[in-house]
Design a protein around this motif. Structure first.
Motif, PDB file in Angstrom:
ATOM      1  N   ILE A 201       0.638  -1.273   0.037  1.00 33.78           N
ATOM      2  CA  ILE A 201       0.336   0.000   0.267  1.00 33.78           C
ATOM      3  C   ILE A 201       0.812   1.199   0.108  1.00 33.78           C
ATOM      4  CG2 ILE A 201      -1.397   1.304   1.002  1.00 33.78           C
ATOM      5  CD1 ILE A 201      -2.731  -1.305   2.250  1.00 33.78           C
ATOM      6  N   ALA A 202       1.887   1.173   0.847  1.00 37.93           N
ATOM      7  CA  ALA A 202       2.684   2.574   0.784  1.00 37.93           C
ATOM      8  C   ALA A 202       3.490   2.674  -0.305  1.00 37.93           C
ATOM      9  CB  ALA A 202       3.872   2.140   2.028  1.00 37.93           C
ATOM     10  N   ALA A 203       3.589   1.800  -1.331  1.00 39.49           N
ATOM     11  CA  ALA A 203       4.564   1.650  -1.829  1.00 39.49           C
ATOM     12  C   ALA A 203       3.969   2.136  -3.629  1.00 39.49           C
ATOM     13  CB  ALA A 203       5.171   0.376  -3.015  1.00 39.49           C
ATOM     14  N   VAL A 204       2.337   2.404  -3.608  1.00 42.15           N
ATOM     15  CA  VAL A 204       1.128   2.662  -4.298  1.00 42.15           C
ATOM     16  C   VAL A 204       0.581   4.111  -4.165  1.00 42.15           C
ATOM     17  CG1 VAL A 204       1.337   0.144  -5.331  1.00 42.15           C
ATOM     18  CG2 VAL A 204      -0.685   1.473  -4.022  1.00 42.15           C
ATOM     19  N   ILE A 205       0.861   4.298  -2.707  1.00 35.69           N
ATOM     20  CA  ILE A 205       0.187   5.903  -2.642  1.00 35.69           C
ATOM     21  C   ILE A 205       0.795   6.860  -2.644  1.00 35.69           C
ATOM     22  CG2 ILE A 205      -0.008   7.529  -0.489  1.00 35.69           C
ATOM     23  CD1 ILE A 205      -0.524   4.853   1.549  1.00 35.69           C
ATOM     24  N   GLY A 206       0.488   8.087  -3.963  1.00 41.39           N
ATOM     25  CA  GLY A 206       0.578   8.994  -4.677  1.00 41.39           C
ATOM     26  C   GLY A 206       1.822   9.719  -3.880  1.00 41.39           C
ATOM     27  N   HIS A 207       1.799  11.382  -3.822  1.00 38.62           N
ATOM     28  CA  HIS A 207       2.563  12.199  -3.701  1.00 38.62           C
ATOM     29  C   HIS A 207       1.474  12.989  -2.573  1.00 38.62           C
ATOM     30  CE1 HIS A 207       6.137  11.765  -5.521  1.00 38.62           C
ATOM     31  NE2 HIS A 207       6.058  11.801  -6.502  1.00 38.62           N
ATOM     32  N   THR A 208       1.215  12.912  -1.487  1.00 36.95           N
ATOM     33  CA  THR A 208       0.472  13.246  -0.500  1.00 36.95           C
ATOM     34  C   THR A 208       0.757  13.568   1.075  1.00 36.95           C
ATOM     35  OG1 THR A 208      -1.859  13.283  -0.279  1.00 36.95           O
ATOM     36  CG2 THR A 208      -0.446  10.425   0.015  1.00 36.95           C
ATOM     37  N   PHE A 209      -0.440  14.295   1.595  1.00 38.57           N
ATOM     38  CA  PHE A 209       0.216  13.937   3.406  1.00 38.57           C
ATOM     39  C   PHE A 209      -0.564  12.991   3.512  1.00 38.57           C
ATOM     40  CE2 PHE A 209       0.732  18.776   2.481  1.00 38.57           C
ATOM     41  CZ  PHE A 209       1.547  18.915   2.772  1.00 38.57           C
ATOM     42  N   GLY A 348     -10.444  -3.981  -1.512  1.00 43.71           N
ATOM     43  CA  GLY A 348     -10.451  -2.810  -1.661  1.00 43.71           C
ATOM     44  C   GLY A 348     -11.213  -2.232  -2.970  1.00 43.71           C
ATOM     45  N   PRO A 349     -10.792  -1.269  -3.225  1.00 44.04           N
ATOM     46  CA  PRO A 349     -11.759  -0.968  -5.160  1.00 44.04           C
ATOM     47  C   PRO A 349     -10.640  -1.871  -6.480  1.00 44.04           C
ATOM     48  CG  PRO A 349     -11.300   1.202  -4.503  1.00 44.04           C
ATOM     49  CD  PRO A 349     -10.889  -0.301  -3.217  1.00 44.04           C
ATOM     50  N   LYS A 350     -10.618  -2.209  -7.722  1.00 45.59           N
ATOM     51  CA  LYS A 350     -10.708  -3.322  -8.321  1.00 45.59           C
ATOM     52  C   LYS A 350      -9.311  -2.248  -8.396  1.00 45.59           C
ATOM     53  CE  LYS A 350     -14.469  -5.501 -10.282  1.00 45.59           C
ATOM     54  NZ  LYS A 350     -15.037  -5.638 -11.555  1.00 45.59           N
ATOM     55  N   VAL A 351      -9.034  -1.134  -8.410  1.00 44.97           N
ATOM     56  CA  VAL A 351      -8.258  -0.520  -9.340  1.00 44.97           C
ATOM     57  C   VAL A 351      -6.486  -0.586  -8.464  1.00 44.97           C
ATOM     58  CG1 VAL A 351      -8.644   2.417  -8.359  1.00 44.97           C
ATOM     59  CG2 VAL A 351      -7.554   1.770 -10.595  1.00 44.97           C
ATOM     60  N   PHE A 352      -8.127  -0.401  -7.428  1.00 48.97           N
ATOM     61  CA  PHE A 352      -6.907  -0.055  -6.249  1.00 48.97           C
ATOM     62  C   PHE A 352      -5.505  -1.920  -6.266  1.00 48.97           C
ATOM     63  CE2 PHE A 352      -8.455   3.420  -4.567  1.00 48.97           C
ATOM     64  CZ  PHE A 352      -6.915   3.930  -3.848  1.00 48.97           C
ATOM     65  N   ILE A 353      -6.406  -2.756  -6.106  1.00 48.77           N
ATOM     66  CA  ILE A 353      -6.141  -3.924  -6.146  1.00 48.77           C
ATOM     67  C   ILE A 353      -5.481  -4.465  -7.179  1.00 48.77           C
ATOM     68  CG2 ILE A 353      -7.186  -6.737  -5.895  1.00 48.77           C
ATOM     69  CD1 ILE A 353      -7.850  -5.175  -3.623  1.00 48.77           C
ATOM     70  N   LYS A 354      -5.115  -4.158  -8.450  1.00 48.11           N
ATOM     71  CA  LYS A 354      -4.820  -4.431  -9.341  1.00 48.11           C
ATOM     72  C   LYS A 354      -3.548  -3.755  -9.198  1.00 48.11           C
ATOM     73  CE  LYS A 354      -4.455  -3.919 -14.426  1.00 48.11           C
ATOM     74  NZ  LYS A 354      -5.105  -3.497 -16.130  1.00 48.11           N
ATOM     75  N   ALA A 355      -3.560  -2.443  -8.796  1.00 47.78           N
ATOM     76  CA  ALA A 355      -2.011  -1.957  -8.764  1.00 47.78           C
ATOM     77  C   ALA A 355      -1.153  -2.414  -7.357  1.00 47.78           C
ATOM     78  CB  ALA A 355      -1.988  -1.108  -8.236  1.00 47.78           C
TER      79      ALA A 355
END
Length: 520
Positions: A201-209, A348-355
């Motif tokens: 999860i940490a690897a796919v989180i974008g540039h955010t707080f 989670g949502p499919k788009v997350f799970i695929k990533a």
């Protein structure tokens, strides 16, 4: 001129010399001399000031030799390698300070006191896992498994389809009856343990707080410090809320610009849980504004529904499984009491799970296939509901035993935990030597019992904050995960620690007068 211990005159106790000696005795594993050097530095400090009062307050962790040892243990590389008393090896390109979490650190200190050689003599109340032996009424855990020809091959990094289908079916049955939006196998990613799930999860989180809460699970500190694609923002929790997340706190963080939130729920180490309308409100606040990452590994350990097998999950409040940005982690580790299998999942949502499935190819390679195949039969909804009821009754009995023993010793909690198998014990009423977590931990080692100092739950990614006088400083986490005989052994040892350190127990007499029962 007056001499301090080790033949050193007071004027020789410069701060640099002090730190060098601290490092020397830590790595020489001469703990007796280590404690002596710390003690004498404070003597010299008082002499220099011409006062009998300590330069630092007696209750400060800065004066605690266990705390200073903890602080200085990874600092060797800041000093000259030429000291012949230190076996020094510079690890080129390696940062050894990332090598262990707080729980591992406590275990390593216990090894120095004989825990590795004779674990049967110890009460491990620092244990972050449940007992794995069969308990009355639970389904039998296999001792052998068949290994298919197909399972010799590499498995898909998102997990085998039958297990993903079984997880989706379990959640739909437990939490989504009557809902149009249902989880499918494409909403599930199988991972080799909870930490691997968090790392993906940490690897796919974008540039955010990303907001995280204090106190919380110790491994978050390392995970949040490794990845640089987001900024981790600490959010302290309050005792009045039993260290649980509340809607207003979440709302404030989103107003500050946070767009991802990570939390355990039920909460480690507090033993509390956000549920029902409160949990629904939190999810409503986040919907369309922030991704909510819910670490639900203790979801089965909930004692607030008469141990009927009910579990807590954010899945019940998800409106659309493919548009609500909610990621849920759980697995066989805690509620199925199979930590060694390393089988967990993310919904989670499919788009997350695929990533998340894709990044497993370069992060961990995926979960063990034979264990995945066997796990499918554990997830039948009726079997799971019965298993959770058995689990809850068993661990509630252990919780009540520990609470009773602590009360008899004169230790009281501000609230009764209703979930997990942890107690967040406040030490501030104890004598100075044991009223901070590391000092209490050090004394517990002498009596062969393990606890986890509270400071490790003050999550501090990349060590950006100074944690002296941390709000978690006066706490330890006690686990009632182990078997009952080990709990008894550990609590007997804690009682000896209290007696040795002159703790004064306050009890009420029949005439309501406060009596003092001195542990001496």
């Amino acid at each position: 001129m007056a001499k301090c211990a080790l033949g050193l005159a007071p004027r020789e106790y410069s701060k640099a010399r002090y730190h060098s000696l601290v490092i020397y005795f830590i790595f020489a594993k001469d703990l007796k001399k280590f404690d002596s050097i710390v003690h004498n530095y404070h003597i010299q400090s008082k002499m220099a000031k011409g006062t009998t009062q300590s330069v630092w307050p007696i209750t400060s962790e800065r004066q605690s030799s266990p705390h200073i040892r903890f602080r200085e243990a990874d600092a060797l590389d800041r000093f000259h390698e030429g000291d012949p008393g230190i076996q020094f090896h510079r690890a080129h390109g390696l940062d050894p300070s990332r090598a262990s979490t707080g729980v591992v650190w406590t275990t390593e200190r216990a090894y120095e006191h004989g825990f590795m050689d004779h674990p049967e003599e110890w009460g491990n109340l620092g244990q972050g896992a449940p007992e794995v032996e069969d308990i009355p009424g639970s389904f039998h855990r296999p001792q052998t498994i068949d290994i298919s020809i197909n399972s010799r091959e590499y498995g898909p990094t998102g997990g085998i389809k039958p297990l993903r289908e079984a997880v989706a079916h379990l959640y739909n049955t437990e939490y989504r009856e009557g809902r149009d939006s249902k989880y499918t196998w494409e909403n599930v990613c199988i991972v080799p343990g909870g930490r691997s799930g968090l790392i993906r999860i940490a690897a796919v989180i974008g540039h955010t707080f990303l907001a995280y809460f204090v106190p919380d699970y110790t491994a978050y500190s390392e995970i949040l410090g490794v990845f640089k694609n987001f900024v981790a923002v600490p959010v302290p929790l309050e005792e009045k809320n039993h260290y649980c997340i509340v809607p207003e706190g979440v709302r404030k963080e989103i107003q500050r610009g946070v767009s991802a939130i990570l939390t355990s729920n039920p909460r480690n180490p507090a033993g509390t849980v956000a549920k029902d309308e409160e949990l629904k409100e939190i999810q409503d606040i986040c919907r369309g504004k922030a991704t909510l990452v819910m670490d639900e590994f203790y979801s089965g350990y909930y004692y607030g529904s008469n141990c009927d097998g009910r579990t807590i999950s954010a899945a019940v409040n998800v409106e659309d499984v493919n548009s609500d940005d909610v990621l849920i982690l759980d697995g066989l580790t805690k509620r199925f009491r199979l930590p060694g299998w390393r089988i967990a999942w993310i919904l989670g949502p499919k788009v997350f799970i695929k990533a998340l499935s894709s990044c497993g190819s370069y992060l961990d390679g995926g979960a063990n296939v034979p264990f995945q195949e066997k796990a499918v039969e554990f997830l039948k909804p009726k079997l799971v509901r019965h298993e959770m009821s058995v689990l809850q009754r068993h661990f509630k009995d252990k919780r009540d035993y520990v609470l009773r023993r602590l009360e008899e010793m004169g230790l009281e909690l501000a609230y009764i935990p209703d979930s997990t198998f942890y107690l967040w014990l406040d030490l501030s009423s104890l004598p100075p030597k044991i009223q901070h977590g590391l000092g209490f931990f050090q004394e517990c080692l002498k009596e062969k019992v393990l606890v986890v100092p509270g400071i490790f739950f003050d999550i501090n990614p990349s060590k950006r904050r100074e944690l002296f006088d941390s709000p978690c400083h006066h706490f330890v986490r006690l686990s009632y995960g182990p078997r009952m005989d080990l709990l008894e052994k550990g609590l007997d040892a804690i009682e000896r620690v209290l007696k040795k350190n002159g703790f004064v127990k306050k009890t009420r007499g029949t005439d309501d007068r406060i009596l003092q029962d001195v542990y001496l």
